[in-house]
Motif scaffolding. Structure first.
Motif, mmCIF file in Angstrom:
data_model
loop_
_atom_site.group_PDB
_atom_site.id
_atom_site.type_symbol
_atom_site.label_atom_id
_atom_site.label_comp_id
_atom_site.label_asym_id
_atom_site.label_seq_id
_atom_site.Cartn_x
_atom_site.Cartn_y
_atom_site.Cartn_z
ATOM 1 N N ASN A 119 0.844 -1.193 0.000
ATOM 2 C CA ASN A 119 0.000 0.000 0.000
ATOM 3 C C ASN A 119 0.879 1.243 0.000
ATOM 4 N N ALA A 142 -4.049 0.652 5.494
ATOM 5 C CA ALA A 142 -4.764 -0.066 4.442
ATOM 6 C C ALA A 142 -6.265 0.194 4.550
ATOM 7 N N TRP A 177 -5.706 -0.610 -7.691
ATOM 8 C CA TRP A 177 -4.752 -0.867 -6.602
ATOM 9 C C TRP A 177 -3.420 -1.310 -7.200
#
Length: 205
Positions: A119, A142, A177
Motif C-alpha cells: 500500500n 490499508a 490498486w
C-alpha cells in the motif's frame, strides 16, 4: 377453639393434674415435645421430580485489536484490516484479503517492509514500495486508504456487503490498486492460503 389453643389447654390440664398429684411439672423441653406430637404433620413427595428449566442469557465477545496482534499470523492481519475498516469479519472477507496479500507478497514473508498489501498510502513509497513502522500501522493505513480513495469504493461496497469472494476480487482487480490489475484476474491464485506467523518485531512487540 384453634388446634394450637386446644393443645395448650391439654398441656395446661396435664400440668394441673400432675401438680395436684404432687408430681414434678414437665420441663419446657417436655412441653415442646407434647406440642410437637400433637401437631405432627406429613407430606408426600413424588418419586421423581422434574427440575424446572433454567434459561440463561446468551452472550458473545467480539475479538479486538490485541486478539489479532497476539495471534500474529497473516490471517490475523487480514482480520485486523477488516476490523479497522469496519468490515464484517466473515470467512469470505478474510479469504479475499489473505489472497490479496499473497498476490502482493510471498506468503512465507508476507510481512516484508511491514507492508503486506504493498500500500502506498502513508508508507512513504510510491507504487506501494514504501514501508510502515509495524504491521498494526500498516493495517490502519490499508483500511484508511480503502475508505479514502474513490477508486476503491467498489471494494468497500462488496466487503461491507460480505459479497461472494469473486465479486470482491473483481472489484480489487479493476480498482487500480495494482497497475497491472493482476492481468485482469488471470494471475490471481485461488488455493488455500497457509497460516504463517510474522516475528513479534514486525508487530512492534
Amino acid at each position: 377453639m384453634t388446634p394450637v389453643r386446644q393443645v395448650f389447654a391439654i398441656v395446661m390440664a396435664t400440668c394441673v393434674a400432675l401438680l395436684a398429684a404432687g408430681a414434678t411439672p414437665p420441663s419446657a423441653e417436655e412441653e415442646l415435645a407434647l406440642f410437637a406430637a400433637a401437631n405432627a404433620q406429613s407430606f408426600v413427595v413424588p418419586a421423581s421430580v422434574e427440575a424446572p428449566e433454567v434459561v440463561r442469557d446468551e452472550f458473545d465477545a467480539t475479538p479486538g485489536y490485541e486478539t489479532f496482534i497476539a495471534g500474529g499470523t497473516n490471517h490475523d492481519w487480514a482480520k485486523l484490516v477488516l476490523l479497522m475498516g469496519e468490515f464484517p469479519l466473515t470467512d469470505g472477507n478474510v479469504t479475499v484479503v489473505t489472497r490479496w496479500m499473497r498476490q502482493e507478497n510471498y506468503v512465507d514473508a508476507w510481512w516484508t517492509r511491514n507492508n503486506p498489501l504493498n500500500n502506498g498510502w502513508g508508507s512513504g513509497g510510491g507504487g506501494g514500495t514504501g514501508s510502515y513502522v509495524h504491521l498494526v500501522d500498516a493495517a490502519e493505513n490499508a483500511a484508511e486508504a480503502l475508505h479514502s480513495l474513490p477508486r476503491y469504493r467498489e471494494i468497500v461496497t462488496t466487503l461491507q456487503g460480505s459479497a461472494p469472494t469473486e465479486e470482491v476480487e473483481r472489484a480489487i482487480w479493476f480498482s487500480g490498486w495494482a497497475t497491472g490489475m493482476y492481468n485482469n484476474g488471470a494471475h490471481w491464485a485461488y488455493n488455500e492460503v497457509p497460516v504463517v506467523t510474522a516475528p513479534p518485531s514486525a508487530w512492534g512487540r
